[in-house]
Design an enzyme around this catalytic site. Structure first.
Site, PDB file in Angstrom:
ATOM      1  N   HIS A  20       0.482  -1.412   0.258  1.00  0.00           N
ATOM      2  CA  HIS A  20       0.215  -0.082   0.107  1.00  0.00           C
ATOM      3  C   HIS A  20       1.421   0.857   0.327  1.00  0.00           C
ATOM      4  O   HIS A  20       0.293   2.184  -0.389  1.00  0.00           O
ATOM      5  CB  HIS A  20      -1.096   0.070   0.932  1.00  0.00           C
ATOM      6  CG  HIS A  20      -2.500   0.554   0.916  1.00  0.00           C
ATOM      7  ND1 HIS A  20      -3.296   0.461   0.221  1.00  0.00           N
ATOM      8  CD2 HIS A  20      -3.974   1.174   1.901  1.00  0.00           C
ATOM      9  CE1 HIS A  20      -4.156   1.298   0.249  1.00  0.00           C
ATOM     10  NE2 HIS A  20      -4.102   0.955   1.083  1.00  0.00           N
ATOM     11  N   PHE A  64      -2.222   9.997   6.529  1.00  0.00           N
ATOM     12  CA  PHE A  64      -3.139   8.187   6.426  1.00  0.00           C
ATOM     13  C   PHE A  64      -4.353   8.294   5.079  1.00  0.00           C
ATOM     14  O   PHE A  64      -4.478   9.367   4.300  1.00  0.00           O
ATOM     15  CB  PHE A  64      -4.202   7.683   7.068  1.00  0.00           C
ATOM     16  CG  PHE A  64      -3.378   7.246   8.863  1.00  0.00           C
ATOM     17  CD1 PHE A  64      -2.394   6.254   8.795  1.00  0.00           C
ATOM     18  CD2 PHE A  64      -3.102   8.346   9.597  1.00  0.00           C
ATOM     19  CE1 PHE A  64      -1.641   6.138   9.485  1.00  0.00           C
ATOM     20  CE2 PHE A  64      -2.484   7.907  10.171  1.00  0.00           C
ATOM     21  CZ  PHE A  64      -1.808   6.766  10.878  1.00  0.00           C
TER      22      PHE A  64
END
Length: 188
Positions: A20, A64
């Site tokens: 990711h 994030f």
């Protein structure tokens, strides 16, 4: 001309090296190769550099992954960069590992980082460089997979794939989206 180059990922040492976070890995290499450094600023780590006559603001959001849109919007506005000069580097499970695809627009394809950017900017009309991480996970195992580490075989060829992604970023800024897609897409 000024560009915002944004690598998506999650902050924190537990996420370093995960699939990711491939966007962070790519922009780290871009900045490192130029001899510049990131500094912590509002909404993320930012580096400023030049590629020939183009000015690049390179961003690693610290919001994030799922809230990346706030950082992208802030830096586009702060630096007065038009959305057509935004490039987002993101992992893509729909592509085999190491396959790179530059796209001028498109859906979020279920990627929460892209989904948030689209929601905050109110458009899908921004360029993204999709870095294939493969889909080698059982049904329902997507989250564990993208938050997992690369395999040793993948790590062995990682430098070559990341270098190619850096080439694509530079070409996008210097030669534009169409030339760069013709030059690099489908040539893996």
């Amino acid at each position: 001309m000024k560009y915002l180059i944004t690598g998506l990922g999650n902050i924190g040492s537990q996420y370093w090296g995960t699939r990711h976070n491939i966007g962070f890995r790519v922009v780290n290499k871009l900045v490192e190769d130029s001899g510049h450094f990131f500094s912590e600023e509002r909404y993320g780590a930012v580096a400023r550099m030049r590629v020939k006559n183009k000015e690049l603001v390179v961003l690693k959001p610290n919001t994030f992954m799922n809230l990346s849109g706030n950082a992208v919007r802030y830096w586009l506005q702060k630096e007065n960069i038009p959305v057509e000069n935004l490039l987002v580097i993101v992992d893509d499970i729909a592509l085999p590992f190491g396959v790179l695809r530059l796209k001028p627009k498109g859906s979020d394809a279920g990627h929460n980082g892209l989904k948030n950017i689209q929601q905050i900017l109110g458009t899908q009309e921004y360029t993204r460089l999709r870095f294939g991480v493969g889909d080698y996970f059982p049904r329902g195992g997507q989250v564990e997979y993208v938050l997992g580490q690369f395999d040793p075989e993948e790590l062995a060829v990682m430098p070559e794939k990341v270098d190619r992604a850096v080439e694509i970023i530079k070409s996008f800024c210097l030669s534009g989206i169409q030339f760069t897609m013709n030059q690099y897409n489908n040539k893996d």
